[in-house]
Design a protein around this motif. Structure first.
Motif, short mmCIF file in Angstrom:
data_model
loop_
_atom_site.label_atom_id
_atom_site.label_comp_id
_atom_site.label_asym_id
_atom_site.label_seq_id
_atom_site.Cartn_x
_atom_site.Cartn_y
_atom_site.Cartn_z
N VAL A 7 0.85 -1.20 0.00
CA VAL A 7 0.00 0.00 0.00
C VAL A 7 0.89 1.24 0.00
N GLU A 8 1.89 1.26 0.85
CA GLU A 8 2.80 2.40 0.94
C GLU A 8 3.53 2.64 -0.37
N ARG A 9 3.98 1.57 -1.02
CA ARG A 9 4.68 1.68 -2.30
C ARG A 9 3.76 2.26 -3.37
N ALA A 31 4.85 -1.51 -12.62
CA ALA A 31 6.05 -0.83 -12.12
C ALA A 31 6.51 -1.41 -10.78
N LEU A 32 5.57 -1.94 -10.01
CA LEU A 32 5.91 -2.47 -8.69
C LEU A 32 6.00 -3.99 -8.65
N ALA A 33 5.72 -4.65 -9.76
CA ALA A 33 5.64 -6.11 -9.77
C ALA A 33 6.93 -6.80 -9.34
N GLU A 34 8.06 -6.32 -9.84
CA GLU A 34 9.32 -6.99 -9.54
C GLU A 34 9.69 -6.91 -8.06
N PRO A 41 -3.82 -4.88 -11.28
CA PRO A 41 -4.43 -3.56 -11.39
C PRO A 41 -5.63 -3.39 -10.47
N ARG A 42 -6.39 -4.46 -10.25
CA ARG A 42 -7.55 -4.38 -9.35
C ARG A 42 -7.12 -4.08 -7.93
N GLN A 43 -6.03 -4.68 -7.51
CA GLN A 43 -5.52 -4.42 -6.17
C GLN A 43 -5.09 -2.96 -6.04
N PRO A 100 7.75 5.63 -14.16
CA PRO A 100 8.73 6.11 -13.19
C PRO A 100 10.16 6.13 -13.74
N ASP A 101 10.46 5.32 -14.72
CA ASP A 101 11.83 5.34 -15.29
C ASP A 101 11.99 6.43 -16.33
#
Length: 107
Positions: A7-9, A31-34, A41-43, A100-101
């Protein structure tokens, strides 16, 4: 990564979206998967609905550029004031998308 850390990320990433740019729920998940081991996306949408009030939530749209459900009018006004290109009620995500990159538009 714990659910709270995820959540914070997500919220930190949304805070980093520059004015005049957007990301889709899927682009945020990608972007956060790794680092998170998650890719939903639902989450991300659920996190935004529950915790996104303190970040620029209006800069998160779906992959076709539709605005956050139930908040379309306010999101549209905010995005237009930032100069986000739109066609009707949809963000022109190929022009306004951000990663983000910094490499090209996010979808």
């Amino acid at each position: 990564m714990t659910p709270e850390e995820y959540v914070e990320r997500v919220l930190n990433l949304v805070e980093s979206i520059p004015e005049g740019r957007v990301m889709s729920y899927g682009a945020i998940a990608d972007a956060l998967a790794e680092v998170s081991g998650r890719n939903s996306p639902r989450q991300v949408g659920t996190i935004m609905a529950r915790h996104g009030g303190g970040v620029p939530w209006h800069r998160v749209v779906n992959s076709s550029g539709r605005l956050p459900p139930g908040h379309e009018q306010e999101a549209r006004a905010r995005l237009l004031s930032e100069g986000v290109p739109m066609t009707g009620d949809r963000v022109r995500i190929r022009k306004a998308g951000w990663q983000p990159d910094g490499e090209g538009p996010a979808q």
